[in-house]
Design a protein around this motif. Structure first.
Motif, mmCIF file in Angstrom:
data_model
loop_
_atom_site.group_PDB
_atom_site.id
_atom_site.type_symbol
_atom_site.label_atom_id
_atom_site.label_comp_id
_atom_site.label_asym_id
_atom_site.label_seq_id
_atom_site.Cartn_x
_atom_site.Cartn_y
_atom_site.Cartn_z
ATOM 1 N N GLU A 42 51.810 71.529 53.770
ATOM 2 C CA GLU A 42 52.854 70.606 54.191
ATOM 3 C C GLU A 42 54.014 71.351 54.845
ATOM 4 O O GLU A 42 54.535 70.932 55.883
ATOM 5 C CB GLU A 42 53.349 69.799 52.996
ATOM 6 C CG GLU A 42 52.338 68.797 52.475
ATOM 7 C CD GLU A 42 52.886 67.973 51.327
ATOM 8 O OE1 GLU A 42 53.932 68.364 50.759
ATOM 9 O OE2 GLU A 42 52.291 66.934 51.003
ATOM 10 N N SER A 43 54.428 72.464 54.237
ATOM 11 C CA SER A 43 55.552 73.229 54.777
ATOM 12 C C SER A 43 55.259 73.734 56.184
ATOM 13 O O SER A 43 56.104 73.609 57.089
ATOM 14 C CB SER A 43 55.868 74.408 53.847
ATOM 15 O OG SER A 43 56.914 75.190 54.358
ATOM 16 N N LYS A 56 56.872 72.473 59.676
ATOM 17 C CA LYS A 56 57.540 73.440 60.543
ATOM 18 C C LYS A 56 57.096 73.290 61.979
ATOM 19 O O LYS A 56 57.911 73.392 62.912
ATOM 20 C CB LYS A 56 57.245 74.866 60.044
ATOM 21 C CG LYS A 56 58.156 75.927 60.644
ATOM 22 C CD LYS A 56 59.596 75.673 60.255
ATOM 23 C CE LYS A 56 60.539 76.712 60.827
ATOM 24 N NZ LYS A 56 61.940 76.419 60.477
ATOM 25 N N TYR A 60 63.190 67.158 57.957
ATOM 26 C CA TYR A 60 62.070 67.990 57.515
ATOM 27 C C TYR A 60 62.458 68.833 56.307
ATOM 28 O O TYR A 60 61.587 69.204 55.507
ATOM 29 C CB TYR A 60 61.569 68.854 58.669
ATOM 30 C CG TYR A 60 60.782 68.040 59.663
ATOM 31 C CD1 TYR A 60 59.494 67.604 59.368
ATOM 32 C CD2 TYR A 60 61.331 67.657 60.875
ATOM 33 C CE1 TYR A 60 58.766 66.832 60.258
ATOM 34 C CE2 TYR A 60 60.618 66.887 61.784
ATOM 35 C CZ TYR A 60 59.335 66.475 61.464
ATOM 36 O OH TYR A 60 58.634 65.691 62.338
ATOM 37 N N ASN A 61 63.731 69.136 56.152
ATOM 38 C CA ASN A 61 64.190 69.798 54.941
ATOM 39 C C ASN A 61 64.019 68.869 53.737
ATOM 40 O O ASN A 61 63.646 69.309 52.641
ATOM 41 C CB ASN A 61 65.647 70.209 55.089
ATOM 42 C CG ASN A 61 66.131 71.032 53.910
ATOM 43 O OD1 ASN A 61 65.514 72.006 53.517
ATOM 44 N ND2 ASN A 61 67.253 70.627 53.331
ATOM 45 N N SER A 85 58.217 68.235 48.582
ATOM 46 C CA SER A 85 56.979 68.963 48.288
ATOM 47 C C SER A 85 57.190 69.985 47.168
ATOM 48 O O SER A 85 56.347 70.140 46.287
ATOM 49 C CB SER A 85 56.480 69.680 49.549
ATOM 50 O OG SER A 85 56.156 68.755 50.571
ATOM 51 N N THR A 86 58.334 70.680 47.199
ATOM 52 C CA THR A 86 58.646 71.645 46.149
ATOM 53 C C THR A 86 58.777 70.967 44.792
ATOM 54 O O THR A 86 58.327 71.492 43.767
ATOM 55 C CB THR A 86 59.947 72.393 46.486
ATOM 56 O OG1 THR A 86 59.802 73.046 47.759
ATOM 57 C CG2 THR A 86 60.269 73.429 45.424
ATOM 58 N N ARG A 93 60.383 68.999 52.771
ATOM 59 C CA ARG A 93 60.033 70.248 52.107
ATOM 60 C C ARG A 93 60.524 70.275 50.660
ATOM 61 O O ARG A 93 59.836 70.762 49.761
ATOM 62 C CB ARG A 93 60.596 71.436 52.893
ATOM 63 C CG ARG A 93 59.771 71.799 54.130
ATOM 64 C CD ARG A 93 60.265 73.086 54.749
ATOM 65 N NE ARG A 93 61.500 72.878 55.494
ATOM 66 C CZ ARG A 93 61.550 72.608 56.793
ATOM 67 N NH1 ARG A 93 60.437 72.500 57.498
ATOM 68 N NH2 ARG A 93 62.706 72.454 57.406
#
Length: 438
Positions: free
Chosen positions: A131-132, A136, A411-412, A418-419, A415
């Motif tokens: 995903e990351s 990106k 997008y941050n 996801s984390t 991310r």
């Protein structure tokens, strides 16, 4: 036939040109990623070790056979013997060995559990890494589009400035300022395009495929409901959600589960070390058949026995082994407490960061909309000579910065989400979505 062949060719072309979706990228990573495949093999090996440990609990058996040929006849009783034959079997059953065999099997079971948790952690981290890297690429792609549009807009402004400069309504200094800005934006576009190509290569390498040409976009509108919901929450309103996430994390976090299993393993190691002071008992049964060449039939002999072994020396070594195992147990307990506190703190921080990221996305969207309207007005005013080139450039920089900030903040947000899923220790993203939508 020609029509069918044309349809097939068109289908193949459409498939080859279709963009790679995030789900497809995840499937490729789970299938091809070397680190994940290595961990899968390690888990299988730990299962073999477990079965091997369990087999030590059952009896072991061996077959024996013997044939002797004498150089010269040997007198055995009334007859000289030239050769002899014998065969037999023996069975050994461990009865008690200070608990080592049973505890060894249970420790092997713990090792297999740790390996499975490690595989789970590697699987989730692989999905998060996909995903990351996917995000990106999309982020750099949009930043590149913004840079290209900004470059075109700057070229248009230079053309308008050329007309005004030729007409004498724009100074040479202002004209050179706009030209310099245009050259700088060309450099920025080249740099962003380079970052975009590198991110494509990194994604392709992670997926173990030749190349990635196009990705399916992730529309911001699909995340708008959760962005709106989270952006309206204050920190005081997050307590219930934080408690829910912490409970799920403490239940599923692979690192925490491995630490818990490690404590149980060290408890068994302490018991095993204490078992060195206890006797070992093994039951053995054997049966043999032997004959000499002058005999017609084999002579059978069997025996059953109990082997007892009591440790006497060195007692000091056994005592030190117990002390060492006790220290390892205490160390693992402290490590478990540290990891538990770390997981709780990380879950709280990630959720707070996620809410802050959602607020940032909403705010940056408003800033982008306002800066766009301002820039449009400034361009029109510059065309008619109402404002200076410096005023136009300030509005242009503000609009470009707002677009970049909006893209990066979105997008941050993805991310961070996801984390958070990795910290919780769940593979299904829908579970996290349901929690965040409460």
């Amino acid at each position: 036939m020609k029509i069918k062949l044309t349809i097939i060719l068109l289908s193949i072309i459409s498939i080859s040109l279709s963009a790679l979706t995030l789900d497809e990228a995840k499937k490729l990573a789970l299938k091809n990623n070397p680190d994940l495949l290595a961990q899968q093999q390690a888990t299988k090996a730990s299962k073999n070790n477990l079965w091997q440990a369990y087999l030590n609990l059952i009896p072991s058996a061996s077959l024996t056979g013997n044939y002797l040929k004498y150089d010269e006849p040997v007198l055995m009783g009334p007859e000289p013997v030239e050769e002899s034959k014998s065969y037999g079997y023996s069975i050994t059953q461990p009865v008690f060995n200070g608990g080592k065999i049973w505890l060894g099997a249970r420790m092997a079971n713990d090792g297999h559990k740790i390996s499975k948790e490690s595989l789970k952690n590697k699987t989730i981290s692989t999905l998060v890494d996909v995903e990351s890297k996917y995000f990106k690429v999309l982020e750099n792609q949009i930043l590149l589009e913004i840079s290209q549009k900004d470059l075109l807009s700057s070229q248009t402004n230079v053309e308008i400035a050329q007309i005004r400069f030729d007409a004498g309504t724009l100074s040479k200094a202002e004209f050179l300022q706009l030209q310099s800005e245009l050259a700088g934006k060309e450099v920025t576009r080249i740099q962003i395009e380079n970052l975009y190509q590198i991110s494509l290569l990194e994604l392709a390498n992670f997926l173990q495929i030749d190349k990635v040409t196009e990705l399916t976009e992730i529309p911001i509108e699909s995340h708008q409901p959760i962005l709106d919901k989270l952006s309206k929450k204050s920190l005081s309103e997050l307590n219930e959600m934080i408690n829910m996430i912490i409970n799920i994390g403490l239940e599923n976090n692979p690192s925490l589960k491995m630490s818990e299993i490690s404590v149980n393993t060290n408890k068994k190691s302490l018991l095993m070390a204490g078992g060195n002071f206890l006797p070992s008992v093994n039951l053995q049964y054997s049966n043999n058949w032997a004959k000499y060449d002058f005999q017609d039939d084999y002579h059978e002999s069997g025996q059953i026995g109990i082997n007892l072994s009591i440790p006497i020396f060195p007692l000091v070594d056994n005592g030190l082994e117990v002390a060492k195992a006790n220290h390892n147990l205490k160390q693992s307990k402290y490590a478990l407490e540290t990891i538990s506190d770390g997981v709780k703190l990380s879950l709280q921080s990630s959720l707070i960061n996620l809410v802050a990221a959602a607020k940032t996305v909403i705010s940056s969207k408003l800033a982008m909309e306002f800066s766009k309207e301002t820039y449009d007005q400034m361009k029109e005013r510059f065309t008619y000579g109402i404002i200076t080139a410096n005023d136009l450039l300030s509005a242009e920089v503000m609009f470009t910065s707002a677009q970049n900030q909006y893209t990066t903040s979105f997008y941050n947000f993805l991310r961070i989400k996801s984390t958070l899923q990795l910290l919780i220790g769940i593979e299904d993203p829908q579970i996290l979505e349901e929690i965040l939508n409460n």
